[in-house]
Design a protein around this motif. Structure first.
Motif, PDB file in Angstrom:
ATOM      1  N   CYS A 186       0.864  -1.198   0.000  1.00  0.00           N
ATOM      2  CA  CYS A 186       0.000   0.000   0.000  1.00  0.00           C
ATOM      3  C   CYS A 186       0.892   1.237   0.000  1.00  0.00           C
ATOM      4  N   GLY A 187       0.284   2.393   0.003  1.00  0.00           N
ATOM      5  CA  GLY A 187       1.058   3.640  -0.031  1.00  0.00           C
ATOM      6  C   GLY A 187       1.942   3.806   1.197  1.00  0.00           C
ATOM      7  N   THR A 188       1.401   3.487   2.356  1.00  0.00           N
ATOM      8  CA  THR A 188       2.182   3.619   3.588  1.00  0.00           C
ATOM      9  C   THR A 188       3.418   2.737   3.527  1.00  0.00           C
ATOM     10  N   LEU A 246       6.039   4.254   1.245  1.00  0.00           N
ATOM     11  CA  LEU A 246       6.712   5.380   1.907  1.00  0.00           C
ATOM     12  C   LEU A 246       7.679   4.881   2.982  1.00  0.00           C
ATOM     13  N   TYR A 276       1.301  12.477   6.738  1.00  0.00           N
ATOM     14  CA  TYR A 276       0.095  11.629   6.769  1.00  0.00           C
ATOM     15  C   TYR A 276       0.049  10.768   8.040  1.00  0.00           C
ATOM     16  N   GLN A 279       4.953  16.074   1.478  1.00  0.00           N
ATOM     17  CA  GLN A 279       3.675  15.467   1.099  1.00  0.00           C
ATOM     18  C   GLN A 279       2.930  16.408   0.164  1.00  0.00           C
ATOM     19  N   SER A 288      -0.152  16.039  -1.417  1.00  0.00           N
ATOM     20  CA  SER A 288      -1.584  16.206  -1.143  1.00  0.00           C
ATOM     21  C   SER A 288      -1.814  16.588   0.317  1.00  0.00           C
ATOM     22  N   ASP A 347       5.869  12.395  -1.172  1.00  0.00           N
ATOM     23  CA  ASP A 347       4.702  11.518  -1.077  1.00  0.00           C
ATOM     24  C   ASP A 347       3.740  12.000  -2.162  1.00  0.00           C
ATOM     25  N   CYS A 385       1.046  10.532  -3.387  1.00  0.00           N
ATOM     26  CA  CYS A 385      -0.296   9.933  -3.339  1.00  0.00           C
ATOM     27  C   CYS A 385      -1.375  10.935  -3.757  1.00  0.00           C
ATOM     28  N   TYR A 386      -2.237  10.529  -4.659  1.00  0.00           N
ATOM     29  CA  TYR A 386      -3.366  11.310  -5.169  1.00  0.00           C
ATOM     30  C   TYR A 386      -2.968  12.443  -6.109  1.00  0.00           C
ATOM     31  N   SER A 406       0.771   4.895  -4.291  1.00  0.00           N
ATOM     32  CA  SER A 406      -0.006   3.652  -4.219  1.00  0.00           C
ATOM     33  C   SER A 406      -0.622   3.336  -5.575  1.00  0.00           C
ATOM     34  N   LYS A 445      -4.444   3.949  -6.035  1.00  0.00           N
ATOM     35  CA  LYS A 445      -4.848   5.341  -6.237  1.00  0.00           C
ATOM     36  C   LYS A 445      -4.558   5.678  -7.710  1.00  0.00           C
TER      37      LYS A 445
HETATM   38  C1  LIG Z   1      -3.328   7.380   0.913  1.00  0.00           C
HETATM   39  C2  LIG Z   1      -2.171   8.155   1.338  1.00  0.00           C
HETATM   40  C3  LIG Z   1      -1.098   7.576   2.011  1.00  0.00           C
HETATM   41  C4  LIG Z   1      -1.089   6.152   2.470  1.00  0.00           C
HETATM   42  O1  LIG Z   1      -1.506   5.245   1.543  1.00  0.00           O
HETATM   43  P1  LIG Z   1      -2.223   3.878   1.952  1.00  0.00           P
HETATM   44  O2  LIG Z   1      -2.264   3.163   0.665  1.00  0.00           O
HETATM   45  O3  LIG Z   1      -3.587   4.223   2.487  1.00  0.00           O
HETATM   46  O4  LIG Z   1      -1.377   3.209   2.967  1.00  0.00           O
HETATM   47  C5  LIG Z   1      -0.022   8.378   2.320  1.00  0.00           C
HETATM   48  N1  LIG Z   1      -0.022   9.680   2.016  1.00  0.00           N
HETATM   49  C6  LIG Z   1      -1.045  10.280   1.397  1.00  0.00           C
HETATM   50  C7  LIG Z   1      -0.987  11.750   1.102  1.00  0.00           C
HETATM   51  C8  LIG Z   1      -2.149   9.543   1.034  1.00  0.00           C
HETATM   52  O5  LIG Z   1      -3.163  10.123   0.410  1.00  0.00           O
END
Ligand SMILES: *Cc1c(COP(=O)(O)O)cnc(C)c1O
Length: 427
Positions: free
Chosen positions: A94-96, A99, A121, A174, A176, A209, A211-212, A232, A235
């Motif tokens: 997953c994203g976590t 990271l 996050y 980060q 987002s 990071d 993500c999104y 991730s 996403k």
């Molecule tokens: C979703 C997200 C994460 C963590 O991702 P997971 O897949 O939920 O573990 C980390 N940072 C940001 C900004 C995110 O949106």
């Protein structure tokens, strides 16, 4: 009104308000389509350059030696994001995890991690050791510093200068806002902070990071100096097809460290069976620029619908977008619940389920979640959630097709309207 919306119990006045709103957004939608164009071509170019072939779409078992699909996919990711190398794996859960992997593989005892943009996050708090946890960076002797944004959300350059020292090894940024109220950063802003950090200490590794954020702009943080970008696959870049996984793209040495940590020293990228997911990872990346465009249009549509009714929306109805998340603040529990129930009722999967607030591990209040996704937990698919506590904000994101996000937002508004929780504003 087209009869098909009647099948979804949408009333004439709700439909009309929503249609007029969409009408008014033409120019913004065109701008999003232009970004999608550029990103789509970027992806196709990278696939052509690396000779993606039918053989790349099948996978391996066991050790996963000579998995050409996996190897070519990683080259494609590296080319799309303009980095030296990439690690794109189902084994990154997953994203976590992605990271944590990027951090833990590139930091050594005695090093320091710096976040110059405030608190990271939530799930990273235990990775870093801000909240005590087994196996945290803190437990391994890696220290952490944080410089908060200023009250107006601008960077505290003086504070950052003072925080950088001889131990500073990685700076984490980060993109987002996640579940915070600050705005998300544009790639240009991220570039500004990276240049500043490198002007003070040139060998610091800058990690973003991502993500999104993928494909919401024409450039990515790796185009403005980031040494690693991390995200991730359930996403944006998975395009809704990736069933699992995470990625790290960046400098060769950073990726090698990450690969040695993910599998084992000496083995690195050479192992890791992809089973049957190569096709979905390729096709998902291919679809991603347009999927992200659909999600962005949905977010802008929702911001306009709800802002006009007097609700707080972040980003607001006119702002440029740097990620796909939309927050709507209802200041009222019933409105928040109605919103989520409307989103759920528009889903292709589990539409008959009615989400209710529930206690969730790790949260200090009940939480409500709406998701009717093909991939469990996927948040590039239309989903909404939020903690049941003031200010009663819902965070929603995703949507693989625009007609679906549109239906979701219309249905959410219809649900509030039927329960007398909202009035239709003058247009
Ligand atoms: C979703 C997200 C994460 C963590 O991702 P997971 O897949 O939920 O573990 C980390 N940072 C940001 C900004 C995110 O949106």
């Amino acid at each position: 009104m087209n009869n098909i919306y009647k099948d979804f119990a949408i009333s004439d006045e709700v439909f009309e308000y929503c249609e007029k709103t969409i009408e008014s957004l033409k120019e913004r939608f065109e701008k999003i389509d232009r970004t999608a164009d550029i990103n789509q071509l970027k992806v196709i170019k990278a696939m052509q350059k690396n000779n993606v072939s039918e053989a790349c779409l099948i996978g391996t078992t066991g050790y996963g030696y000579n998995d050409i699909g996996r190897e070519v996919l990683e080259k494609v990711y590296a080319d799309v994001f303009h980095t030296e190398d990439a690690l794109v794996r189902a084994q990154i859960t997953c994203g976590t995890h992605a990271l944590a992997l990027a951090l833990m593989s590139n930091l050594r005892p005695g090093d320091e991690l710096l976040s110059p943009v405030g608190k990271p996050y939530d799930t990273l708090e235990e990775v870093i050791g801000i909240r005590e946890s087994k196996g945290s960076l803190k437990e391994y002797g890696v220290t952490y510093r944080q410089v908060d944004l200023k009250d107006d959300h601008s960077f505290d350059f003086e504070g950052i200068r003072n925080a950088i020292n001889e131990k500073t090894k990685i700076v984490t940024i980060q993109r987002s806002k996640g579940y915070q109220t600050r705005p998300s950063f544009s790639v240009a802003e991220i570039g500004e902070i990276i240049s500043f950090v490198k002007s003070i200490k040139s060998d610091v590794i800058c990690m973003v990071d991502n993500c999104y954020g993928e494909f919401t702009e024409e450039i990515e943080p790796s185009d403005v100096g980031a040494d690693m970008i991390v995200g991730s696959l359930i996403k944006n870049p998975g395009g809704g097809l990736a069933p699992m996984g995470g990625y790290i793209c960046g400098k060769k040495e950073c990726i090698e460290n990450a690969a040695y940590r993910l599998t084992s020293p000496g083995l690195g990228k050479e192992v890791g069976a992809s089973l049957n997911i190569n096709r979905d990872l390729f096709q998902g990346l291919f679809l991603s620029p347009c999927v992200v465009a659909n999600a962005l249009k949905g977010a802008i549509f929702a911001a306009n619908i709800y802002e006009k009714c007097g609700f707080g929306v972040i980003p607001d109805s006119t702002e440029d977008r740097h990620d796909i998340i939309q927050a709507v603040t209802f200041n009222d529990k019933d409105k928040m619940i109605a919103f989520c129930q409307g989103i759920q009722a528009a889903s292709p999967v589990d539409s008959f389920v009615k989400p209710e607030p529930w206690a969730m591990p790790g949260y200090d209040s009940d939480v409500i979640m709406a998701a009717g996704a093909f991939i469990s937990g996927s948040s590039i698919e239309l989903s909404a959630d939020g903690p049941i506590k003031p200010p009663y904000s819902v965070y929603f994101q995703g949507g693989l097709t625009f007609p679906h996000v549109k239906l979701g937002i219309i249905k959410s508004f219809q649900t509030l309207y039927e329960r007398n929780l909202v009035e239709i504003p003058e247009f």
